[in-house]
Structures are given as C-alpha cells and as structure tokens.
Design an enzyme around this catalytic site. Structure first.
Site, PDB file in Angstrom:
ATOM      1  N   TYR A  61      -8.548   1.206   4.215  1.00 54.09           N
ATOM      2  CA  TYR A  61      -8.684   1.114   3.088  1.00 54.09           C
ATOM      3  C   TYR A  61      -9.509   0.003   2.687  1.00 54.09           C
ATOM      4  O   TYR A  61      -9.483  -1.068   2.405  1.00 54.09           O
ATOM      5  CB  TYR A  61      -7.338   0.770   2.386  1.00 54.09           C
ATOM      6  N   HIS A 130      -2.219   5.441  12.385  1.00 51.45           N
ATOM      7  CA  HIS A 130      -2.650   6.215  11.115  1.00 51.45           C
ATOM      8  C   HIS A 130      -2.758   7.423  11.480  1.00 51.45           C
ATOM      9  O   HIS A 130      -2.212   8.524  10.406  1.00 51.45           O
ATOM     10  CB  HIS A 130      -3.989   5.601  10.421  1.00 51.45           C
ATOM     11  N   SER A 209       2.719   8.636  -0.579  1.00 55.03           N
ATOM     12  CA  SER A 209       2.379   9.649  -1.665  1.00 55.03           C
ATOM     13  C   SER A 209       3.636  10.197  -2.356  1.00 55.03           C
ATOM     14  O   SER A 209       3.531  11.399  -2.558  1.00 55.03           O
ATOM     15  CB  SER A 209       1.199  10.540  -1.402  1.00 55.03           C
ATOM     16  N   PRO A 210       4.613   9.695  -2.530  1.00 54.92           N
ATOM     17  CA  PRO A 210       6.070   9.990  -2.837  1.00 54.92           C
ATOM     18  C   PRO A 210       5.798  10.662  -4.502  1.00 54.92           C
ATOM     19  O   PRO A 210       6.533  11.517  -4.869  1.00 54.92           O
ATOM     20  CB  PRO A 210       6.761   9.190  -2.897  1.00 54.92           C
ATOM     21  N   LEU A 211       4.750   9.975  -5.286  1.00 61.07           N
ATOM     22  CA  LEU A 211       4.251  10.511  -6.601  1.00 61.07           C
ATOM     23  C   LEU A 211       3.326  11.567  -6.608  1.00 61.07           C
ATOM     24  O   LEU A 211       2.800  11.868  -7.612  1.00 61.07           O
ATOM     25  CB  LEU A 211       4.195   9.431  -7.491  1.00 61.07           C
ATOM     26  N   ARG A 213       0.427  11.455  -5.484  1.00 64.11           N
ATOM     27  CA  ARG A 213      -0.716  10.671  -5.955  1.00 64.11           C
ATOM     28  C   ARG A 213      -0.913  10.453  -7.310  1.00 64.11           C
ATOM     29  O   ARG A 213      -1.851  10.364  -7.916  1.00 64.11           O
ATOM     30  CB  ARG A 213      -1.895  11.361  -5.328  1.00 64.11           C
ATOM     31  N   GLY A 214       0.177  10.454  -8.022  1.00 64.56           N
ATOM     32  CA  GLY A 214       0.226  10.486  -9.550  1.00 64.56           C
ATOM     33  C   GLY A 214       0.356  11.613 -10.293  1.00 64.56           C
ATOM     34  O   GLY A 214       0.967  11.618 -11.389  1.00 64.56           O
ATOM     35  N   PHE A 215       0.335  12.844  -9.505  1.00 64.83           N
ATOM     36  CA  PHE A 215       0.195  14.101 -10.448  1.00 64.83           C
ATOM     37  C   PHE A 215       1.788  14.359 -10.825  1.00 64.83           C
ATOM     38  O   PHE A 215       1.850  14.872 -11.933  1.00 64.83           O
ATOM     39  CB  PHE A 215      -0.218  15.148  -9.410  1.00 64.83           C
TER      40      PHE A 215
HETATM   41  N1  NAP Z   1      -0.232   6.989   6.063  1.00 64.13           N
HETATM   42  C1  NAP Z   1      -1.096   7.752   5.287  1.00 64.13           C
HETATM   43  O1  NAP Z   1      -1.946   8.497   5.797  1.00 64.13           O
HETATM   44  C2  NAP Z   1      -1.322   7.354   3.853  1.00 64.13           C
HETATM   45  C3  NAP Z   1      -2.065   8.384   2.968  1.00 64.13           C
HETATM   46  C4  NAP Z   1      -2.061   8.027   1.706  1.00 64.13           C
HETATM   47  C5  NAP Z   1      -1.502   7.009   1.281  1.00 64.13           C
HETATM   48  N2  NAP Z   1      -0.623   6.078   2.038  1.00 64.13           N
HETATM   49  C6  NAP Z   1       0.201   4.919   1.518  1.00 64.13           C
HETATM   50  O2  NAP Z   1       1.146   5.367   0.783  1.00 64.13           O
HETATM   51  C7  NAP Z   1       1.086   4.789  -0.483  1.00 64.13           C
HETATM   52  C8  NAP Z   1       1.521   5.551  -1.518  1.00 64.13           C
HETATM   53  O3  NAP Z   1       0.782   6.573  -1.938  1.00 64.13           O
HETATM   54  P1  NAP Z   1      -0.366   7.053  -2.898  1.00 64.13           P
HETATM   55  O4  NAP Z   1      -0.636   5.686  -3.624  1.00 64.13           O
HETATM   56  O5  NAP Z   1      -1.390   7.794  -2.206  1.00 64.13           O
HETATM   57  O6  NAP Z   1       0.499   7.830  -3.929  1.00 64.13           O
HETATM   58  P2  NAP Z   1       1.728   7.698  -4.973  1.00 64.13           P
HETATM   59  O7  NAP Z   1       2.463   6.694  -4.561  1.00 64.13           O
HETATM   60  O8  NAP Z   1       2.406   9.241  -4.743  1.00 64.13           O
HETATM   61  O9  NAP Z   1       0.934   7.662  -6.381  1.00 64.13           O
HETATM   62  C9  NAP Z   1       0.060   6.947  -6.449  1.00 64.13           C
HETATM   63  C10 NAP Z   1      -0.601   7.014  -7.957  1.00 64.13           C
HETATM   64  O10 NAP Z   1       0.597   7.284  -9.148  1.00 64.13           O
HETATM   65  C11 NAP Z   1       0.496   6.332 -10.155  1.00 64.13           C
HETATM   66  N3  NAP Z   1       1.837   5.755 -10.496  1.00 64.13           N
HETATM   67  C12 NAP Z   1       2.592   5.014  -9.810  1.00 64.13           C
HETATM   68  N4  NAP Z   1       3.621   4.670 -10.444  1.00 64.13           N
HETATM   69  C13 NAP Z   1       3.541   5.491 -11.584  1.00 64.13           C
HETATM   70  C14 NAP Z   1       4.357   5.550 -12.708  1.00 64.13           C
HETATM   71  N5  NAP Z   1       5.592   5.146 -12.716  1.00 64.13           N
HETATM   72  N6  NAP Z   1       3.904   6.193 -13.763  1.00 64.13           N
HETATM   73  C15 NAP Z   1       2.796   6.878 -13.897  1.00 64.13           C
HETATM   74  N7  NAP Z   1       1.608   6.693 -12.584  1.00 64.13           N
HETATM   75  C16 NAP Z   1       2.152   6.002 -11.759  1.00 64.13           C
HETATM   76  C17 NAP Z   1      -0.538   5.348  -9.551  1.00 64.13           C
HETATM   77  O11 NAP Z   1      -1.400   4.739 -10.473  1.00 64.13           O
HETATM   78  P3  NAP Z   1      -1.478   3.239 -10.899  1.00 64.13           P
HETATM   79  O12 NAP Z   1      -1.806   2.549  -9.467  1.00 64.13           O
HETATM   80  O13 NAP Z   1      -2.730   3.219 -11.608  1.00 64.13           O
HETATM   81  O14 NAP Z   1      -0.120   2.412 -11.425  1.00 64.13           O
HETATM   82  C18 NAP Z   1      -1.546   6.024  -8.583  1.00 64.13           C
HETATM   83  O15 NAP Z   1      -2.353   6.781  -9.255  1.00 64.13           O
HETATM   84  C19 NAP Z   1      -0.575   4.276  -0.762  1.00 64.13           C
HETATM   85  O16 NAP Z   1      -0.713   3.098  -1.622  1.00 64.13           O
HETATM   86  C20 NAP Z   1      -0.788   3.925   0.914  1.00 64.13           C
HETATM   87  O17 NAP Z   1      -0.390   2.559   1.237  1.00 64.13           O
HETATM   88  C21 NAP Z   1      -0.618   6.258   3.320  1.00 64.13           C
END
Ligand code: NAP
Length: 338
Positions: A61, A130, A209-211, A213-215
């Site tokens: 990252y 990873h 990415s439980p959200l 990725r924000g979508f």
């Molecule tokens: N193992 C892997 O290959 C892998 C791949 C991807 C991610 N990850 C890990 O998983 C973590 C989480 O996944 P992710 O960050 O990709 O996706 P995510 O948690 O599904 O979504 C993150 C996005 O949602 C937004 N968000 C969060 N809470 C919100 C809310 N309550 N209302 C509106 N928008 C909201 C965030 O924006 P803001 O930040 O602006 O709030 C960000 O843009 C990452 O941080 C990383 O540590 C691991």
C-alpha cells in the site's frame, strides 16, 4: 465521546481476540484518491475508542508508505492493537496496473524485515500472504512464515485470496488464524470453496472491501465520472460504464432494508457481512476502510444490526446479478484458481 464498544471475536482457534469489526487502512495512503492525514489519524483514534482493535495494512500500500504512516499510532497503542500486514505483492510505480507476486522464502524474509523496519515494531501480530504465486509450493511459503513465528518476528499467520485446497495445504504446515478475501453483497465467490474449508479447519474469515470499495454505500455511481484519475476503482470493471449503471440499480433492496432499520446503506452492507458468521458458522471480522471518524463510528454501529430472514432473502439475489468482475485481471484471485 463515549459509545458502546463493539463485541469481540477470536481469529482462528489459536488466534488473537479482536473487535468483531476491524479497520482497513489502505485508503489512508493509497488507491482511493486524495487523503487527509489529520482526518486519517483521528479515524484511527476514534476506531480504537469504539473497540476496533484489528488494523489492516500491507507492504504494497503506497510501496511501504501506509506502514510508515501507521507506525506512530501502533507505537502509541502497542498493547491495544493487533497489527496485520502482508507481503507478496508489489506494484511498479511507473505502471500501477501491473502486479508482481513473489512467495519464495528469501523474498518473504526480506519483505518481513522491511515491514518490521517501516512499522518500527519487533513483532507483527498477524502476517498475511497477500497473493499466491503458483510457481512456489504453498508449503514453502507457509514454511518460512512458520519459521518467522518461531523466531518471534510474527505471532499469527494469515492468507489472502487462497482457495480451499491451498488453505488445507497451508494449515498442514502451521495453524492459520485468518483468511482475508473479498466478501460483500456484491462478491460471494469465496462461499463455494474457501469458506467451507475455513469453517472445517477453525480458521476465521476477514472480509476485505465489505462495502464494495464504497460502491455499496452509494457514495459514487461511476468510477470514471465520479473519482479522480489515479483512483484504483477506475480499473475495476464493475464500477465503470454500463456495468456501474446496472450495478447501481441492484442497490434498491439494500435501500429498502436500510429504511426499515433507520440505517445507512453502509450499515446494512456491513450487517450482512457480519451475519455471514451465523449463516456459515465461523468467525467473521470484516475490515471496512475509511478515513473519516464519523464513518468509522457509523460502521462500528452496524455490528448491532441484525437482519431478519425476510431481509436476508431480499438481499440474497444481488451478488449473482452483478455485472463485471472484481478485478480487470482475475489471475491472482482465488476464484481464478478454484
Ligand atoms: N487482501 C487484499 O487483497 C485486499 C484488497 C483490498 C482491500 N484490502 C483491505 O481491506 C480494507 C477495506 O477494503 P476497501 O477499503 O478496499 O473497501 P471498502 O471497505 O469496501 O470501502 C472503502 C470505501 O468506502 C468508503 N466508506 C467507508 N465507510 C463509509 C460509509 N460509512 N459511508 C460512505 N462511504 C464509506 C471509504 O471512503 P472514505 O475512506 O473516504 O471514508 C472508501 O472509499 C482495505 O483498507 C485494505 O486494508 C485488502
């Protein structure tokens, strides 16, 4: 500000006890456009107040930048936090669409030493592989990870984007605390292979990415129109063009359920993932990513929402209707090898 602290769960049979929701820290340095470091620091502190103890980063990252950014927070709260990082993946700065994956033993050692230096720690609480390099036997990779445990440099082991068979092979070498894979209302491919394997082996699931990725929160509708040029989501087929428009329409039942609970879309998406624990019979600790203190509180509050059977039924068909893959190149995902 005082709030109800979130419940806890154990990562794997011998793993650490953590808040049942962790915090994804990737976006604080990488992938999702401009960041505000003060807001990110405040988010980390707010998360801890709420009982969030599992903090997720990776050496990839921002090419180490995310680990360096988190180091002072981890140092200040060493006994309260569980530090999870990852090795195996690197992204060439001159070609951010390319992925280089290495799992060989000398590389793993080198990567872990570099993470320890950047994190300014003596030990990593949870070390994940990873991505999988199929040219290296998983026994070799987990073998060197196990040596690092014996040497006191790592406490617990995890794997990301592995298949059920790969998890079984790894577990035969050393206990695995957690599998971290994408799991959400939009991404359920892991339910066929690795989830049943994890349940049988006593391994926890850490959904990334439980959200979506924000979508899934409705905060953007089309990555190419709504997000900055360098945003990683512009590379993901399901968040652009016709796919994005079709997928946005799939959020209608999530809205219906959110209204019934007086909750946000984000909270319903998280409650659904959390409830996979009961549905599949294994510990589940999602790691939503946010850089905003108010959102970390909103997300933590989702741990108190329980969806009814009727609501789960309403949400059930969504994933199979999603248009477009999780990644432009699915080679390095478990689904690409199952
Ligand atoms: N193992 C892997 O290959 C892998 C791949 C991807 C991610 N990850 C890990 O998983 C973590 C989480 O996944 P992710 O960050 O990709 O996706 P995510 O948690 O599904 O979504 C993150 C996005 O949602 C937004 N968000 C969060 N809470 C919100 C809310 N309550 N209302 C509106 N928008 C909201 C965030 O924006 P803001 O930040 O602006 O709030 C960000 O843009 C990452 O941080 C990383 O540590 C691991």
């Amino acid at each position: 500000m005082t709030d109800h602290r979130i419940p806890t769960a154990r990562l794997g049979d011998g793993g650490p006890e953590v808040g049942v929701q962790g915090l994804g820290c990737m976006g604080m340095s990488f992938a999702y456009g401009p960041t505000d470091t003060d807001a990110s620091r405040a988010t980390l502190e707010r998360a801890l107040e709420l009982g969030v103890t599992l903090y997720d980063t990776a050496d990839a990252y921002g090419a180490g930048e995310n680990e360096r950014f988190l180091a002072p927070f981890f140092k200040a709260h060493r006994d309260e936090v569980v530090v999870a990082t990852k090795f195996a993946l690197s992204i060439p700065p001159d070609d951010p669409t390319r992925r280089i994956v290495r799992n060989d033993a000398p590389y793993v050692r080198e990567a872990v030493e570099a993470s320890l230096r950047r994190l300014d720690l003596d030990v990593i609480d949870l070390l994940y592989m990873h991505r999988r390099d199929v040219n290296v036997p998983i026994e070799e990779t987990v073998g060197v990870m196990a040596e690092l445990v014996r040497e006191g440099k790592v406490k617990h082991l995890g794997l990301s984007e592995v298949t059920g068979d790969e998890l079984r092979a790894a577990q035969a070498v050393h206990p695995i605390a957690a599998v971290q894979s994408e799991w959400s209302l939009f991404s359920r491919d892991i339910e066929a292979g690795v989830v049943p394997a994890a349940r049988a082996l006593g391994v926890a699931l850490v959904p990334y990415s439980p959200l979506g990725r924000g979508f899934l929160t409705g905060s953007f509708a089309d990555a190419e129109q709504d997000l900055t040029d360098d945003d990683f989501r512009r590379q993901q087929p399901r968040y652009t063009g016709d796919n994005a428009a079709a997928n946005a329409a799939l959020l209608a039942p999530v809205r219906t359920v959110a209204e019934a609970h007086g909750a946000t879309l984000a909270q319903i998406a998280l409650a659904w993932v959390q409830q996979r624990a009961r549905v599949h019979g294994l510990p589940v600790v999602p790691i939503p990513g946010t850089r905003k203190p108010a959102r970390v509180a909103e997300n933590a509050a989702a741990t108190g929402i329980v969806l009814t059977q009727d609501e789960l039924s309403l949400l059930e068909p969504i994933a199979q209707k999603v248009a477009g893959d999780r990644y432009a190149d699915m080679t390095f995902t478990s689904a690409g090898r199952e």
